[in-house]
Every structure is written in structure tokens, then in C-alpha cells.
Design a protein around this motif. Structure first.
Motif, PDB file in Angstrom:
ATOM      1  N   TRP A  14      41.782 -23.439  44.666  1.00  0.00           N
ATOM      2  CA  TRP A  14      42.572 -23.384  45.900  1.00  0.00           C
ATOM      3  C   TRP A  14      44.044 -23.175  45.590  1.00  0.00           C
ATOM      4  O   TRP A  14      44.622 -23.869  44.751  1.00  0.00           O
ATOM      5  CB  TRP A  14      42.389 -24.699  46.664  1.00  0.00           C
ATOM      6  N   ASN A  15      44.650 -22.208  46.256  1.00  0.00           N
ATOM      7  CA  ASN A  15      46.088 -21.968  46.146  1.00  0.00           C
ATOM      8  C   ASN A  15      46.746 -22.526  47.405  1.00  0.00           C
ATOM      9  O   ASN A  15      46.567 -21.983  48.492  1.00  0.00           O
ATOM     10  CB  ASN A  15      46.381 -20.474  46.017  1.00  0.00           C
ATOM     11  N   PRO A  16      47.536 -23.599  47.299  1.00  0.00           N
ATOM     12  CA  PRO A  16      48.089 -24.250  48.498  1.00  0.00           C
ATOM     13  C   PRO A  16      49.322 -23.572  49.068  1.00  0.00           C
ATOM     14  O   PRO A  16      49.679 -23.820  50.224  1.00  0.00           O
ATOM     15  CB  PRO A  16      48.436 -25.648  47.982  1.00  0.00           C
ATOM     16  N   LEU A  17      49.981 -22.745  48.274  1.00  0.00           N
ATOM     17  CA  LEU A  17      51.245 -22.154  48.715  1.00  0.00           C
ATOM     18  C   LEU A  17      51.199 -20.642  48.636  1.00  0.00           C
ATOM     19  O   LEU A  17      51.235 -20.068  47.543  1.00  0.00           O
ATOM     20  CB  LEU A  17      52.402 -22.685  47.854  1.00  0.00           C
ATOM     21  N   THR A  18      51.125 -19.999  49.790  1.00  0.00           N
ATOM     22  CA  THR A  18      51.072 -18.544  49.831  1.00  0.00           C
ATOM     23  C   THR A  18      51.845 -18.022  51.028  1.00  0.00           C
ATOM     24  O   THR A  18      52.219 -18.782  51.926  1.00  0.00           O
ATOM     25  CB  THR A  18      49.618 -18.032  49.960  1.00  0.00           C
ATOM     26  N   THR A  19      52.051 -16.718  51.048  1.00  0.00           N
ATOM     27  CA  THR A  19      52.530 -16.048  52.261  1.00  0.00           C
ATOM     28  C   THR A  19      51.279 -15.647  53.033  1.00  0.00           C
ATOM     29  O   THR A  19      50.285 -16.358  53.005  1.00  0.00           O
ATOM     30  CB  THR A  19      53.383 -14.827  51.893  1.00  0.00           C
ATOM     31  N   GLN A  20      51.282 -14.481  53.682  1.00  0.00           N
ATOM     32  CA  GLN A  20      50.050 -14.033  54.321  1.00  0.00           C
ATOM     33  C   GLN A  20      48.990 -13.724  53.274  1.00  0.00           C
ATOM     34  O   GLN A  20      47.801 -13.890  53.523  1.00  0.00           O
ATOM     35  CB  GLN A  20      50.301 -12.788  55.186  1.00  0.00           C
ATOM     36  N   ILE A  21      49.436 -13.309  52.087  1.00  0.00           N
ATOM     37  CA  ILE A  21      48.489 -12.963  51.031  1.00  0.00           C
ATOM     38  C   ILE A  21      48.439 -14.050  49.971  1.00  0.00           C
ATOM     39  O   ILE A  21      49.394 -14.802  49.777  1.00  0.00           O
ATOM     40  CB  ILE A  21      48.848 -11.621  50.362  1.00  0.00           C
ATOM     41  N   GLU A  22      47.289 -14.142  49.309  1.00  0.00           N
ATOM     42  CA  GLU A  22      47.225 -14.891  48.058  1.00  0.00           C
ATOM     43  C   GLU A  22      47.985 -14.035  47.055  1.00  0.00           C
ATOM     44  O   GLU A  22      47.775 -12.838  46.968  1.00  0.00           O
ATOM     45  CB  GLU A  22      45.766 -15.074  47.632  1.00  0.00           C
ATOM     46  N   SER A  23      48.861 -14.636  46.287  1.00  0.00           N
ATOM     47  CA  SER A  23      49.884 -13.865  45.571  1.00  0.00           C
ATOM     48  C   SER A  23      49.383 -12.926  44.475  1.00  0.00           C
ATOM     49  O   SER A  23      50.149 -12.125  43.949  1.00  0.00           O
ATOM     50  CB  SER A  23      50.911 -14.834  44.964  1.00  0.00           C
ATOM     51  N   HIS A  24      48.124 -13.003  44.126  1.00  0.00           N
ATOM     52  CA  HIS A  24      47.505 -12.092  43.152  1.00  0.00           C
ATOM     53  C   HIS A  24      47.996 -12.274  41.726  1.00  0.00           C
ATOM     54  O   HIS A  24      47.680 -11.446  40.856  1.00  0.00           O
ATOM     55  CB  HIS A  24      47.722 -10.614  43.540  1.00  0.00           C
ATOM     56  N   ASP A  25      48.755 -13.346  41.468  1.00  0.00           N
ATOM     57  CA  ASP A  25      49.247 -13.535  40.101  1.00  0.00           C
ATOM     58  C   ASP A  25      48.090 -13.702  39.117  1.00  0.00           C
ATOM     59  O   ASP A  25      48.149 -13.223  37.976  1.00  0.00           O
ATOM     60  CB  ASP A  25      50.164 -14.758  40.028  1.00  0.00           C
ATOM     61  N   TRP A  26      47.033 -14.378  39.555  1.00  0.00           N
ATOM     62  CA  TRP A  26      45.887 -14.577  38.655  1.00  0.00           C
ATOM     63  C   TRP A  26      45.250 -13.242  38.301  1.00  0.00           C
ATOM     64  O   TRP A  26      44.769 -13.065  37.175  1.00  0.00           O
ATOM     65  CB  TRP A  26      44.861 -15.527  39.272  1.00  0.00           C
ATOM     66  N   GLN A  27      45.252 -12.316  39.251  1.00  0.00           N
ATOM     67  CA  GLN A  27      44.704 -10.998  38.951  1.00  0.00           C
ATOM     68  C   GLN A  27      45.544 -10.298  37.892  1.00  0.00           C
ATOM     69  O   GLN A  27      45.013  -9.703  36.940  1.00  0.00           O
ATOM     70  CB  GLN A  27      44.653 -10.138  40.211  1.00  0.00           C
ATOM     71  N   ALA A  28      46.851 -10.372  38.039  1.00  0.00           N
ATOM     72  CA  ALA A  28      47.736  -9.738  37.059  1.00  0.00           C
ATOM     73  C   ALA A  28      47.517 -10.328  35.671  1.00  0.00           C
ATOM     74  O   ALA A  28      47.509  -9.606  34.664  1.00  0.00           O
ATOM     75  CB  ALA A  28      49.195  -9.901  37.488  1.00  0.00           C
ATOM     76  N   GLU A  29      47.331 -11.649  35.610  1.00  0.00           N
ATOM     77  CA  GLU A  29      47.083 -12.304  34.325  1.00  0.00           C
ATOM     78  C   GLU A  29      45.769 -11.810  33.710  1.00  0.00           C
ATOM     79  O   GLU A  29      45.697 -11.504  32.509  1.00  0.00           O
ATOM     80  CB  GLU A  29      47.040 -13.825  34.531  1.00  0.00           C
ATOM     81  N   LEU A  30      44.735 -11.741  34.527  1.00  0.00           N
ATOM     82  CA  LEU A  30      43.429 -11.280  34.054  1.00  0.00           C
ATOM     83  C   LEU A  30      43.500  -9.846  33.548  1.00  0.00           C
ATOM     84  O   LEU A  30      42.993  -9.518  32.469  1.00  0.00           O
ATOM     85  CB  LEU A  30      42.401 -11.394  35.183  1.00  0.00           C
ATOM     86  N   TYR A  31      44.151  -8.968  34.328  1.00  0.00           N
ATOM     87  CA  TYR A  31      44.198  -7.555  33.955  1.00  0.00           C
ATOM     88  C   TYR A  31      45.012  -7.349  32.680  1.00  0.00           C
ATOM     89  O   TYR A  31      44.702  -6.466  31.872  1.00  0.00           O
ATOM     90  CB  TYR A  31      44.754  -6.721  35.099  1.00  0.00           C
ATOM     91  N   SER A  32      46.032  -8.165  32.487  1.00  0.00           N
ATOM     92  CA  SER A  32      46.810  -8.066  31.251  1.00  0.00           C
ATOM     93  C   SER A  32      45.969  -8.485  30.052  1.00  0.00           C
ATOM     94  O   SER A  32      46.056  -7.876  28.979  1.00  0.00           O
ATOM     95  CB  SER A  32      48.068  -8.935  31.350  1.00  0.00           C
ATOM     96  N   ASP A  33      45.152  -9.516  30.225  1.00  0.00           N
ATOM     97  CA  ASP A  33      44.292  -9.968  29.134  1.00  0.00           C
ATOM     98  C   ASP A  33      43.224  -8.922  28.809  1.00  0.00           C
ATOM     99  O   ASP A  33      42.935  -8.650  27.635  1.00  0.00           O
ATOM    100  CB  ASP A  33      43.629 -11.302  29.494  1.00  0.00           C
ATOM    101  N   ILE A  34      42.618  -8.349  29.825  1.00  0.00           N
ATOM    102  CA  ILE A  34      41.601  -7.328  29.588  1.00  0.00           C
ATOM    103  C   ILE A  34      42.241  -6.091  28.965  1.00  0.00           C
ATOM    104  O   ILE A  34      41.669  -5.465  28.053  1.00  0.00           O
ATOM    105  CB  ILE A  34      40.871  -6.960  30.897  1.00  0.00           C
ATOM    106  N   ALA A  35      43.443  -5.737  29.415  1.00  0.00           N
ATOM    107  CA  ALA A  35      44.142  -4.595  28.826  1.00  0.00           C
ATOM    108  C   ALA A  35      44.447  -4.840  27.358  1.00  0.00           C
ATOM    109  O   ALA A  35      44.376  -3.921  26.534  1.00  0.00           O
ATOM    110  CB  ALA A  35      45.441  -4.318  29.597  1.00  0.00           C
ATOM    111  N   ARG A  36      44.775  -6.086  27.010  1.00  0.00           N
ATOM    112  CA  ARG A  36      45.040  -6.407  25.601  1.00  0.00           C
ATOM    113  C   ARG A  36      43.754  -6.291  24.782  1.00  0.00           C
ATOM    114  O   ARG A  36      43.767  -5.767  23.662  1.00  0.00           O
ATOM    115  CB  ARG A  36      45.610  -7.819  25.490  1.00  0.00           C
ATOM    116  N   PHE A  37      42.643  -6.754  25.326  1.00  0.00           N
ATOM    117  CA  PHE A  37      41.353  -6.558  24.663  1.00  0.00           C
ATOM    118  C   PHE A  37      41.104  -5.062  24.470  1.00  0.00           C
ATOM    119  O   PHE A  37      40.695  -4.618  23.391  1.00  0.00           O
ATOM    120  CB  PHE A  37      40.240  -7.170  25.508  1.00  0.00           C
ATOM    121  N   ASN A  38      41.351  -4.289  25.511  1.00  0.00           N
ATOM    122  CA  ASN A  38      41.159  -2.841  25.433  1.00  0.00           C
ATOM    123  C   ASN A  38      42.005  -2.223  24.325  1.00  0.00           C
ATOM    124  O   ASN A  38      41.556  -1.326  23.607  1.00  0.00           O
ATOM    125  CB  ASN A  38      41.523  -2.186  26.761  1.00  0.00           C
ATOM    126  N   ARG A  39      43.242  -2.678  24.197  1.00  0.00           N
ATOM    127  CA  ARG A  39      44.145  -2.094  23.196  1.00  0.00           C
ATOM    128  C   ARG A  39      43.675  -2.425  21.777  1.00  0.00           C
ATOM    129  O   ARG A  39      43.762  -1.592  20.873  1.00  0.00           O
ATOM    130  CB  ARG A  39      45.567  -2.594  23.428  1.00  0.00           C
TER     131      ARG A  39
END
Length: 479
Positions: free
Chosen positions: A258-283
Motif C-alpha cells: 500500500w502506498n499511502p501518499l500519492t497524487t491522482q496517480i501511484e507515483s510509479h517509482d517502484w516501476q522505475a526501480e524494477l526497470y532499471s534493475d532489469i535493464a542492468r541484468f540485460n546489460r
């Protein structure tokens, strides 16, 4: 027989159209040539899967609200009613996709179409009186952020991670099998202190494995708190409810954080973290591809021919390392998308803009190209055979790599008080730099140094293939 206007369809430039309907032919390779390799992702990251998950979130929200008697007059549903509601999700099929598309063509709004789709089915369940509770208090992003989180979580945990772990396990097995096979190192592309093939493969497996550990610990966040994250509509309609508790228990009940503090959107920071990790695996995997490709080119690996396969359209002798080349390209495409997603999804103007809506529709494509690359590397590795005699021959023509060992022994001898051990680096440099040194010349040099008997015996017994330190033991760190 001459063509007639009724028999064919042509493009504006006069070319013969490939199909009566564009949907019959794939525009991209993931839905065409490589569809079989990425098919498992369809159940998680396709448009149809997103809509199914939207339906699931809306249904569970309705069950959650009634189950907790959040709204006066709307108590818990019977077990049969809940089962029938959830049946809307489990029975979501091609016909449902088509129906939802028809509704969206009128609403011109995907989430509103989902609301209407569910509402149509409530009378058959006997709860048409609860139509107003479908999508209660929700903004579209309440449904979307949870649906994307569920789809991405499923894709990572059920598809991408198992494939990546299988590949790492394959590399680990190769490392164990070849742990003691000596190999000439090449630093800066030049002959360097020998290693073992197994140890070098273990380095690869260790690097990739660390990234998988990070990815496995991903925190998938979600929110359901209204138009600007303030529960304003919730409190205005039902002021007595503990809406934060309702929201938290619902999100966590979906298996998300649960993310208790957001605007209209869930901030997607977790997605950015995940994609950076997968991109590092890819590299890292991209680096693996270029190294294996290079080892193939110098003969360290032989490629096992596939019966009936063609390596070159004109040169029948060739077996090209196409699996690794294909993987390189797909890893680059995947990272181009992952990097863009990671960079753009963390930004939203004020309380909301829609850039994330278009961006997130490419998540499946980013995962697809990575999954395709993993598949190609796995197949490429299976078709390799270690050319141990080539590795041994390379070592035997590079006796100068023992210069490091001789220099260090001379230093140790000097510290122990053995005379005549001055300037060991310079003396080995004069002997080896820019020169090929064979076994006889190296042994002659060692014999003339005046080393202690023990040190001289150790060096005279040393060969490039035996100068690998504890490389084979280091493979044990994979355990």
C-alpha cells in the motif's frame, strides 16, 4: 485470370494489401516471427490481460466494500454471489474482449467501459441494486495502477524470473563442468595471467544472479484513494468509514504494498526501480553475448551444427553465432524501452498527466524483447562445445604470461634475503615485453636467476596451463 476490383485490396500506392483486416498480420516481430518465445507474457502484459485485471480489481473492490459493510445498506454478499462475481473474471475470454471493445467504442474510455461491462452482469447475479457500487469512489488510475501492478508482478514472478533463473542455472552448470579447464586471459585484448573457463563463467553467473536477487525483492506498490489521493469523495459520501484502513487492507489483499501518499496517480517509482534493475541484468547479459561471440570467433567454443539449418546463403561451411547476435539486438531494444519507461514514469505534471498511459502500454514489449534474448542465449549456449585443445594450444604459445609469476617469486626471494634478486620487473620486462618466449627460453631464464632451490623448482615446473592460481576453487562461491 485478370484481377478484379472486388478480388483484391490495394494500398494507396497501389501495392497489394497483405490482408483484408490489419489484425490478421502482426506489425511487430514479437507478435509475428518471435511470438512463440514471448507467448507466456500475453496472459500478463497484453491489452486483453490489462482489461481482465481491471475487471478483477473492480470486482474485488465491490466484494471488499460489501464484505466490510463500508456503505450503509450494502452488507456482505453471499458466498454464491461472490463466486459469480469472480466468475466474471475467470470467464473473461475472447468474446469478453470483443464486448468490452464495443463498449469502449461508445464510451471512448477504457476504464468506464469496464465499469459498464461489470454492471451489465449484476442482474444475472441478483445484485443489480449494487450497480452504483461498481467503481465507487474510484478514479480511473485507482483501477489502472493496481491492474498494472498485478500484471507486472505476475509477468516477473511467473515468466521473466523463471526464464532468467534457468539461464543463470545453465551458466552455473557450465562453470562447474569447466571449472578446471585452463584458459588464457585477455586483458585489453592482450595475453594475460591465465584463468579457467569455469571461473570466468562463474563470474558471469554471479553477476547475473545478484541482479535477479534484487529483482526478486521488488516492492509492487498500489493505491486506491480517489481523484487526487485525498479520499475526498469517500469522506463526503460515507464520512464515518475509516477509508485509509479500507484502502490499505484492499491493496494488501491483492498481494501489493500500500502506498499511502500519492497524487491522482501511484507515483510509479517502484516501476522505475524494477526497470532499471532489469535493464542492468540485460546489460550484463549483453556483455556475456559479446564475450561468448568473441570466444567463438577465436575458436574457444565450437558451435554444434543444427541438422538442416543454413549458416550462410552462399558459404556452406559457416555456422554463425546468430543466437548471441539476435540476443544482443533484442537486449538493446529492451533497454531502450526500459530506460525510457524508468525515466518518464517518475514524472507527472502536478497531480496528473497522461504521459504514463501511453508509456505503460509498452511494458510488455520491453519485457518481450528481454525474454526473447534470454531464450536465444539459452539456446546458443546449448549449442556450444568447448574446444579444450584450442585453449591449451593458445596457452602453450604464450609462455611470456609466466613473467608475472617469476617476478613475484623474485620479490619474495629478495625479501627472504636471497642475493641477486634486484629489479625483477625490469628484468622480466626486457625478456617478455613485445617478445614471444617459448618453454625452453623461459626455463633457461629461470635457471640463470640464482633462485633458492625450492623457488627454482616451483618455477621450472610451472606452465601457462598450470598458472591459474585457485581459479577452480572460486567456482565454489556459486554454491
Amino acid at each position: 485470370m485478370p484481377e478484379t476490383a472486388a478480388a483484391v485490396t490495394r494500398t494507396p500506392s497501389g501495392r497489394l494489401a497483405l490482408a483484408a483486416s490489419p489484425e490478421q498480420i502482426a506489425l511487430g516481430p514479437l507478435d509475428g516471427r518471435y511470438q512463440s518465445a514471448v507467448a507466456p507474457l500475453v496472459d500478463y502484459l497484453s491489452e486483453a490481460a490489462l482489461n481482465r485485471d481491471r475487471v478483477a480489481v473492480e470486482v474485488e473492490w465491490l466484494i471488499h466494500l460489501t464484505g466490510n459493510s463500508v456503505l450503509p445498506g450494502a452488507g456482505p454478499l453471499s458466498a454464491e454471489q461472490q463466486e459469480k462475481l469472480r466468475g466474471i473474471v475467470t470467464e473473461f475470454d475472447a468474446a469478453a474482449v470483443a464486448e468490452l471493445a464495443e463498449i469502449e467504442a461508445v464510451t471512448v474510455h477504457d476504464v468506464k467501459a469496464v465499469e459498464y461491462y461489470i454492471s451489465r452482469r449484476l442482474p444475472a447475479i441478483g445484485i443489480e441494486n449494487l450497480t452504483a457500487m461498481v467503481h465507487f469512489g474510484c478514479t480511473s488510475e485507482d483501477i489502472n495502477n493496481l491492474s498494472y501492478a498485478l500484471g507486472i508482478k505476475g509477468a516477473v514472478e511467473d515468466v521473466w524470473l523463471p526464464a532468467a533463473r534457468s539461464l543463470v542455472g545453465q551458466i552455473e552448470a557450465m562453470a562447474e563442468e569447466n571449472r578446471a579447464v585452463p584458459m588464457l586471459s585477455r586483458t585489453h585484448g592482450q595475453p594475460a595471467t591465465p584463468t579457467t573457463l569455469g571461473k570466468e563463467l562463474a563470474v558471469i553467473a554471479h553477476r547475473l544472479g545478484r541482479q535477479l536477487d534484487r529483482i526478486a525483492k521488488t516492492e509492487y506498490l498500489g493505491k486506491i484513494n480517489g481523484a487526487t489521493g485525498t479520499y475526498a469523495a469517500h469522506v463526503a459520501s460515507v464520512p464515518g468509514a475509516d477509508w485509509q484502513a479500507v484502502s490499505k487492507s484492499f491493496v494488501e489483499g491483492l498481494g501489493l504494498t500500500w502506498n499511502p501518499l500519492t497524487t491522482q496517480i501511484e507515483s510509479h517509482d517502484w516501476q522505475a526501480e524494477l526497470y532499471s534493475d532489469i535493464a542492468r541484468f540485460n546489460r550484463i547479459l549483453h556483455n556475456v553475448c559479446t564475450d561468448i561471440w568473441s570466444y567463438i570467433s577465436i575458436g574457444y567454443f565450437r558451435q554444434i551444427p543444427v541438422t538442416g539449418a543454413t549458416g550462410s546463403s552462399t558459404m556452406p561451411h559457416k555456422v554463425n553465432p546468430i543466437r548471441f547476435e539476435n540476443a544482443e539486438a533484442n537486449l538493446e531494444i529492451s533497454n531502450g524501452l526500459l530506460d525510457t519507461l524508468a525515466a518518464t514514469l517518475v514524472t507527472s505534471r502536478w497531480q496528473r498527466d497522461l504521459t504514463d498511459s501511453s508509456s505503460q502500454r509498452n511494458i510488455g514489449v520491453a519485457f518481450g524483447h528481454s525474454l526473447l534474448a534470454i531464450s536465444n542465449v539459452a539456446k546458443g549456449l546449448k549449442a556450444l562445445d568447448v574446444a579444450a585443445e584450442v585453449l591449451a594450444g593458445d596457452l602453450d604459445t604464450n609462455w611470456e604470461v609466466l613473467g608475472e609469476a617469476i617476478q613475484m617469486v623474485m620479490r619474495a626471494e629478495a625479501i627472504a634475503g636471497v642475493p641477486g634478486m634486484e629489479n625483477p620487473y625490469e628484468r622480466l620486462k626486457d625478456l617478455t615485453r613485445g617478445h614471444r618466449v617459448d618453454a625452453d627460453r623461459m626455463k633457461e631464464f629461470v635457471s640463470g636467476l640464482g633462485l633458492s632451490a625450492d623457488a627454482e623448482a616451483r618455477l621450472l615446473a610451472l606452465t601457462p596451463g598450470g598458472y591459474t592460481g585457485i581459479a577452480d576453487q572460486l567456482v565454489d562461491h556459486l554454491k
